[in-house]
Design a protein around this motif. Structure first.
Motif, PDB file in Angstrom:
ATOM      1  N   PRO A 159       0.389 -23.326 -31.052  1.00 13.90           N
ATOM      2  CA  PRO A 159       0.022 -21.900 -30.969  1.00 13.90           C
ATOM      3  C   PRO A 159      -1.223 -21.529 -31.761  1.00 13.90           C
ATOM      4  O   PRO A 159      -2.027 -20.709 -31.322  1.00 13.90           O
ATOM      5  N   ILE A 160      -1.418 -22.180 -32.921  1.00 12.29           N
ATOM      6  CA  ILE A 160      -2.562 -21.811 -33.774  1.00 12.29           C
ATOM      7  C   ILE A 160      -3.898 -22.102 -33.089  1.00 12.29           C
ATOM      8  O   ILE A 160      -4.912 -21.472 -33.401  1.00 12.29           O
ATOM      9  N   MET A 161      -3.904 -23.026 -32.132  1.00 15.33           N
ATOM     10  CA  MET A 161      -5.158 -23.383 -31.475  1.00 15.33           C
ATOM     11  C   MET A 161      -5.680 -22.198 -30.637  1.00 15.33           C
ATOM     12  O   MET A 161      -6.867 -22.109 -30.351  1.00 15.33           O
ATOM     13  N   LYS A 162      -4.781 -21.303 -30.247  1.00 13.80           N
ATOM     14  CA  LYS A 162      -5.216 -20.115 -29.500  1.00 13.80           C
ATOM     15  C   LYS A 162      -5.500 -18.953 -30.455  1.00 13.80           C
ATOM     16  O   LYS A 162      -6.276 -18.066 -30.158  1.00 13.80           O
ATOM     17  N   LEU A 163      -4.832 -18.968 -31.605  1.00 15.62           N
ATOM     18  CA  LEU A 163      -4.969 -17.845 -32.539  1.00 15.62           C
ATOM     19  C   LEU A 163      -6.198 -17.992 -33.438  1.00 15.62           C
ATOM     20  O   LEU A 163      -6.718 -17.010 -33.952  1.00 15.62           O
TER      21      LEU A 163
END
Ligand SMILES: Cc1cc2nc3c(=O)[nH]c(=O)nc-3n(C[C@H](O)[C@H](O)[C@H](O)COP(=O)(O)OP(=O)(O)OC[C@H]3O[C@@H](n4cnc5c(N)ncnc54)[C@H](O)[C@@H]3O)c2cc1C
Length: 250
Positions: A225-229
């Motif tokens: 998820p962090i890769m999009k955030l």
């Protein structure tokens, strides 16, 4: 006691809402002040909103160990009081010419007696660590795989003039102390640069760092998820990427 003086001021000036920072001192002061003022307090809020319909303060805070977010109002007494986590909001921009009113308030000297006595000040081990003031934070997660991984992050943090933090996973594993945990049940930070290494970016973690100006994620999994955030997502093994960053910086 400050709380007695503050509550006397509240009784005199009758503010509708009264907010304090949820710092160590603010937490203690707000609770005592609320008791003396005979009103309610929502402690350690992470968000405050003035409801447009009823004009009430709606203060939200984690509850049941962070499993639920509760929005609390103070329906029957005034002022509506709340202690708000430091760094929950960015500083408001300066408005030229805006002024507050300074009033003289005569306090009762007798109020400044306390059963508590100051003996001495003992500096904590981690002197100098103030995550909430850090402009650069290099945080490590379970993806470090071992406690020694923090030594590498420490090098990068030092090179960038910052400090090291963590997600909850390494804290739970005993790799690093709790006071460095970022997130819902840890600290809320607003650095200029937040480098998340081996952190998946679960909502409870992002609650503590999403206010950073720039988030860089280093993760093996492009679907984390962090890769999009993150503002910059670096796909790769942190044990390759971080040394490469250090080399480039040096
Ligand atoms: C009530 C409650 C409160 C919570 N409060 C917090 C909190 O305050 N703070 C917090 O952080 N969490 C909190 N959590 C836990 C949260 O839900 C996650 O479990 C936690 O954030 C996961 O940590 P992580 O990202 O380090 O680990 P993981 O989710 O396991 O992610 C590890 C990541 O590392 C990557 N990775 C693995 N090896 C490498 C490598 N060599 N190089 C690069 N990437 C690699 C993986 O792809 C993965 O994305 C809370 C949970 C609950 C239920």
């Amino acid at each position: 006691m400050y709380a007695k003086t503050l509550s006397a001021m509240i009784k005199e000036y009758k503010p509708n809402k009264f907010l304090l920072p949820a710092t160590n001192m603010g937490r203690s002061l707000s609770a005592k002040t609320a008791i003396f003022a005979g009103t309610g307090l929502t402690a350690d809020a992470t968000e405050v909103v003035i409801n447009k319909e009823d004009g009430q303060l709606h203060a939200t805070r984690p509850t049941f160990g962070g499993n639920l977010m509760a929005t609390i109002t103070c329906a029957h007494t005034r002022p509506e009081m709340c202690s708000l986590r430091p760094m929950a909001y960015a500083k408001a921009p300066r408005t030229e010419g805006r002024k507050g009113e300074v009033v003289d308030f005569a306090f009762n000297e007798k109020d400044f007696t306390s059963l508590a006595k100051f003996l001495k000040f003992i500096k904590s081990e981690g002197e100098g660590l103030d995550l909430s003031e850090a402009e650069v934070i290099v945080a490590g997660g379970r993806g470090l795989g071992k406690p020694e991984g923090f030594a590498l992050l420490e090098k990068l943090a030092k090179r960038l003039g910052g400090t090291v933090a963590a997600s909850r996973a390494p804290v739970d594993s005993g790799w690093i102390e709790y006071r460095r945990q970022i997130g819902l049940t840890g600290r809320t930070v607003k650095p200029k640069l937040y480098i998340a290494c081996g952190i998946s970016g679960q909502i409870q973690h992002m609650a503590g760092c999403s206010g950073a100006d720039v988030i860089v994620a280093i993760n093996k999994d492009p679907e984390a998820p962090i890769m999009k955030l993150a503002h910059y997502a670096v796909q790769g093994d942190l044990y390759d990427v971080v040394p490469a960053m250090l080399e480039a910086l040096n």
